[in-house]
Scaffold this active site. Structure first.
Site, PDB file in Angstrom:
ATOM      1  N   HIS A  26       0.842  -1.205   0.000  1.00  0.00           N
ATOM      2  CA  HIS A  26       0.000   0.000   0.000  1.00  0.00           C
ATOM      3  C   HIS A  26       0.876   1.253   0.000  1.00  0.00           C
ATOM      4  CE1 HIS A  26      -3.099  -2.833   1.445  1.00  0.00           C
ATOM      5  NE2 HIS A  26      -3.952  -1.972   0.921  1.00  0.00           N
ATOM      6  N   ASP A  83      -4.756  -5.481  -8.020  1.00  0.00           N
ATOM      7  CA  ASP A  83      -4.960  -4.808  -6.744  1.00  0.00           C
ATOM      8  C   ASP A  83      -5.051  -3.312  -7.053  1.00  0.00           C
ATOM      9  OD1 ASP A  83      -5.290  -4.422  -4.037  1.00  0.00           O
ATOM     10  OD2 ASP A  83      -3.505  -5.542  -3.457  1.00  0.00           O
TER      11      ASP A  83
END
Length: 341
Positions: free
Chosen positions: A191, A261
């Site tokens: 992330h 993702d």
């Protein structure tokens, strides 16, 4: 962006899965979600207030398009469960793995029942896809995966995830394995940064890829990892024809939908600006791409994508959830489940 008419009966799903900001649809949301480039909505904790509210919100989203947009969520359990109050609190996958280590048959039954419970509640609310189960193998150095993994043993991961998938199927939901080809071997969180895994392909084939290989034929979707494996390919899997074509499609035989993702994550930075990332992912072999928490990027990408990137409608139809369990069924399942913390 120009809004489409209220009724769009023949508008195919586009490749973009996007987020919305709150508990209700704004006018800007409605205009965006009627863009031909959009194929689904992913819901977060900020979109949830109560079971009734989320069911009504999902119904409103579904009514915007025909066929309806896919409704997605991350509802793994443990620290990754977007809908909580009013929903069964699911344990982290590792807790199921611990039970499996103590009693193999009990662990497998728990995995099936937790998968059924998770999917059954979501299907009743109108959700199509929960991005689960996690197929990553645990490694001592992994922080971001940690207890999201069933086990460090790839055979245990395959067995437990297989039962979890069976439970999801019994509840009427297909399964999406993540994070291909394995996020467990790195310490960093994709992330925020670009994790690098310096192992060779042989090492991955002996461990991290085994659950994906063993379950490829039972998955409707697979989600990529934003992890770089420089000794195998310089491109992260989300942007890699090698990882998505040569390995996933041909070597592992996967025929379902490939989801990237979230392309706004730090680990996707090698793809350039958001529009470049979107094109690179789709050209590499992703069927649908997540772009979240950056409305400006979503609008730019939605304006630029053409219909040549639309996912195969036969495959997206296979992702639709169908109600197979009633509230009474779920009440009985809930009563049988232990509190694993």
């Amino acid at each position: 962006m120009q809004a489409l008419p209220d009724n769009s009966p023949n508008l195919p799903l586009g490749p973009l899965i996007v987020d919305i900001s709150g508990e209700n649809l704004s006018l800007h949301d409605i205009i965006l979600l009627r863009s031909p480039a959009i194929g689904g909505v992913i819901l977060f904790s900020r979109n949830y207030r109560s079971r009734q509210q989320i069911t009504e919100l999902i119904a409103e989203i579904r009514a915007l398009r025909s066929p309806p947009l896919l409704i997605c969520i991350d509802q793994e359990g443990g620290r990754v469960q977007r809908f909580q109050d009013g929903f069964f609190r699911l344990p982290a996958a590792r807790q199921i793995g611990i039970q499996y280590g103590q009693d193999m048959q009990q662990g497998l039954q728990l995995a099936r029942n937790f998968g059924m419970m998770m999917a059954g509640e979501l299907v009743l609310a109108g959700v199509d896809i929960s991005f689960a189960p996690v197929l990553d193998c645990a490694h001592p150095e992994s922080q971001v995966i940690g207890d999201r993994s069933f086990s460090a043993d790839p055979n245990a991961v395959t067995s437990l995830a297989g039962e979890f998938i069976s439970g999801m199927h019994q509840a009427g939901m297909t399964a999406t394995g993540k994070h291909y080809p394995g996020h467990g071997g790195v310490k960093e969180d994709s992330h925020d940064v670009q994790p690098v895994d310096n192992r060779e392909l042989t090492a991955l084939l002996e461990k991290d890829l085994l659950p994906f290989q063993g379950l490829a034929g039972r998955l409707g979707g697979i989600m990529t990892a934003h992890v770089q494996f420089p000794r195998i390919d310089t491109a992260v899997p989300s942007f890699s024809p090698y990882w998505l074509g040569t390995v996933l499609r041909r070597r592992l035989g996967f025929t379902g939908i490939v989801f990237s993702d979230d392309l706004t994550m730090g680990g996707a930075g090698q793809g350039g600006e958001p529009l470049e990332r979107a094109h690179s992912a789709l050209q590499a072999g992703c069927d649908m791409i997540l772009v979240c928490n950056d409305r400006g990027a979503v609008l730019e990408i939605a304006e630029q994508l053409g219909e040549e990137h639309n996912p195969d409608p036969k495959k997206t139809r296979g992702l639709r959830a169908t109600k197979k369990l009633s509230t009474l069924d779920l009440t009985l399942i809930r009563a049988s489940l232990p509190d694993l913390g």
